[in-house]
Design an enzyme around this catalytic site. Sequence first.
Site, PDB file in Angstrom:
ATOM      1  CB  VAL A 106      -0.886   0.037   1.042  1.00  0.00           C
ATOM      2  CG1 VAL A 106      -2.035  -1.228   0.909  1.00  0.00           C
ATOM      3  CG2 VAL A 106      -0.266  -0.143   2.621  1.00  0.00           C
ATOM      4  CG  HIS A 122      -3.953  -5.895  -0.671  1.00  0.00           C
ATOM      5  ND1 HIS A 122      -2.784  -6.734   0.008  1.00  0.00           N
ATOM      6  CD2 HIS A 122      -4.589  -6.612  -1.238  1.00  0.00           C
ATOM      7  CE1 HIS A 122      -3.241  -8.034  -0.245  1.00  0.00           C
ATOM      8  NE2 HIS A 122      -4.259  -7.971  -1.172  1.00  0.00           N
ATOM      9  CB  CYS A 155     -17.011  11.291   6.766  1.00  0.00           C
ATOM     10  SG  CYS A 155     -17.607  11.387   4.988  1.00  0.00           S
ATOM     11  CB  SER A 197       4.354 -14.736   3.297  1.00  0.00           C
ATOM     12  OG  SER A 197       3.030 -13.997   3.155  1.00  0.00           O
ATOM     13  CG  ASN A 221      10.596 -14.752   0.338  1.00  0.00           C
ATOM     14  OD1 ASN A 221      11.231 -14.800   1.285  1.00  0.00           O
ATOM     15  ND2 ASN A 221       9.234 -14.260   0.221  1.00  0.00           N
TER      16      ASN A 221
HETATM   17  P1  OAD Z   1       4.207 -10.635   4.258  1.00  0.00           P
HETATM   18  O1  OAD Z   1       4.723 -10.056   5.600  1.00  0.00           O
HETATM   19  O2  OAD Z   1       3.339 -11.966   4.636  1.00  0.00           O
HETATM   20  O3  OAD Z   1       5.662 -11.420   3.772  1.00  0.00           O
HETATM   21  C1  OAD Z   1       6.811 -10.638   3.449  1.00  0.00           C
HETATM   22  C2  OAD Z   1       7.703 -11.697   2.664  1.00  0.00           C
HETATM   23  O4  OAD Z   1       8.726 -11.140   2.426  1.00  0.00           O
HETATM   24  C3  OAD Z   1       8.090 -12.795   3.626  1.00  0.00           C
HETATM   25  O5  OAD Z   1       7.809 -14.129   2.639  1.00  0.00           O
HETATM   26  C4  OAD Z   1       9.679 -12.727   3.717  1.00  0.00           C
HETATM   27  O6  OAD Z   1      10.321 -13.681   3.776  1.00  0.00           O
HETATM   28  C5  OAD Z   1       9.654 -11.951   2.632  1.00  0.00           C
HETATM   29  N1  OAD Z   1      11.162 -10.873   2.674  1.00  0.00           N
HETATM   30  C6  OAD Z   1      11.477 -10.421   3.978  1.00  0.00           C
HETATM   31  N2  OAD Z   1      12.578  -9.613   3.586  1.00  0.00           N
HETATM   32  C7  OAD Z   1      12.593  -9.757   2.558  1.00  0.00           C
HETATM   33  C8  OAD Z   1      13.694  -8.987   1.723  1.00  0.00           C
HETATM   34  N3  OAD Z   1      14.683  -8.076   1.875  1.00  0.00           N
HETATM   35  N4  OAD Z   1      13.630  -9.134   0.097  1.00  0.00           N
HETATM   36  C9  OAD Z   1      12.513 -10.068  -0.167  1.00  0.00           C
HETATM   37  N5  OAD Z   1      11.691 -10.765   0.515  1.00  0.00           N
HETATM   38  C10 OAD Z   1      11.627 -10.524   1.845  1.00  0.00           C
HETATM   39  O7  OAD Z   1       3.895  -9.698   3.170  1.00  0.00           O
HETATM   40  P2  OAD Z   1       2.940 -10.094   2.057  1.00  0.00           P
HETATM   41  O8  OAD Z   1       3.070 -11.702   1.339  1.00  0.00           O
HETATM   42  O9  OAD Z   1       3.217  -8.699   0.962  1.00  0.00           O
HETATM   43  O10 OAD Z   1      -2.563  -7.291   3.179  1.00  0.00           O
HETATM   44  O11 OAD Z   1       1.426  -9.954   2.478  1.00  0.00           O
HETATM   45  C11 OAD Z   1       0.464  -9.969   1.965  1.00  0.00           C
HETATM   46  C12 OAD Z   1      -0.547  -9.173   2.472  1.00  0.00           C
HETATM   47  O12 OAD Z   1      -0.953  -9.714   3.706  1.00  0.00           O
HETATM   48  C13 OAD Z   1      -0.391  -7.524   2.725  1.00  0.00           C
HETATM   49  O13 OAD Z   1      -0.478  -7.001   1.365  1.00  0.00           O
HETATM   50  C14 OAD Z   1      -1.359  -7.279   3.903  1.00  0.00           C
HETATM   51  C15 OAD Z   1      -0.901  -8.549   4.560  1.00  0.00           C
HETATM   52  O14 OAD Z   1      -1.922  -8.710   5.617  1.00  0.00           O
HETATM   53  C16 OAD Z   1      -3.629  -6.215   3.621  1.00  0.00           C
HETATM   54  O15 OAD Z   1      -3.198  -5.352   4.191  1.00  0.00           O
HETATM   55  C17 OAD Z   1      -4.555  -6.508   2.978  1.00  0.00           C
END
Ligand code: OAD
Length: 252
Positions: A106, A122, A155, A197, A221
Amino acid sequence: MSQEPIQYAADLVRDARYVVILTGAGVSKESGVPTFREAMDGLWSHYDPQQLATPHAFRANPQLVWEWYEWRRSLVSESMPNAGHMALAQLEQLHPGDILTVTQNVDDLHERAGSQRIVHLHGNIARNKCFDSCQGEPTLLDTLDATNDSKPPRCPYCGGMVRPDVVWFGETLPVHAINRAIEASQLCDVMLVIGTSGLVNPAAQLPILAAQNGASIIEVNPDTTPITPLAKVKLTGASGELLPQVIMALEV
Ligand code: OAD
């Protein structure tokens, strides 16, 4: 790591006609924006983001959720794009084929790095909207009354609560954004899956859809994820370190 996986990834990207870049919180971590599934620092260390980012949490304690977003907003506004964001923007410039970045983030760090073709699944943490969508969904609120210091603010149309324009757990994604992402996932021949993730749907389904339609998946990752078994190439490490190496290998 040895150079071969980097070169393999670069070769796949170079030969692709359509590259989709799917990013998650990990790509912004090196910019100082915390991911969702790692412990938060300082003040917020006792809270679980998954418990705060819901309409239920906002109804139950609007001030707490609003203040958590104020904190996240301040982190985003103080942060700068990192070498991973810069490499992806460079890829968009360099590549003769189509590139689309589909992000779950975001923040606006891809935009600030120079990427132009971006779908935000998102939402956008910098924007606000009416919690009750009083003027239709979404009722975006560009300016809020600066003299109104209630948390959350009110609002200006209906006096209800203002919330950030982000998708919370249990909410549906903006239709145009997810439709565009699904179409791109079906059409691309390479998908780079970076810093996610792979646990949150529907975004987590996009690499599966791409692989089912014949795309090569390249995952960046430091950890293993549910997407790892789908990946033709796994680059294990931080995106800010590995993505510039992929771009270097692309240029030679
Ligand atoms: P997560 O916090 O679930 O996962 C982050 C991922 O980044 C993990 O798999 C880490 O291993 C990896 N990671 C950490 N450091 C890194 C680096 N330097 N380079 C590359 N990878 C790295 O985040 P998202 O998968 O984005 O939703 O989570 C998905 C959604 O869940 C988010 O958009 C959010 C959350 O709740 C909403 O806000 C709706």
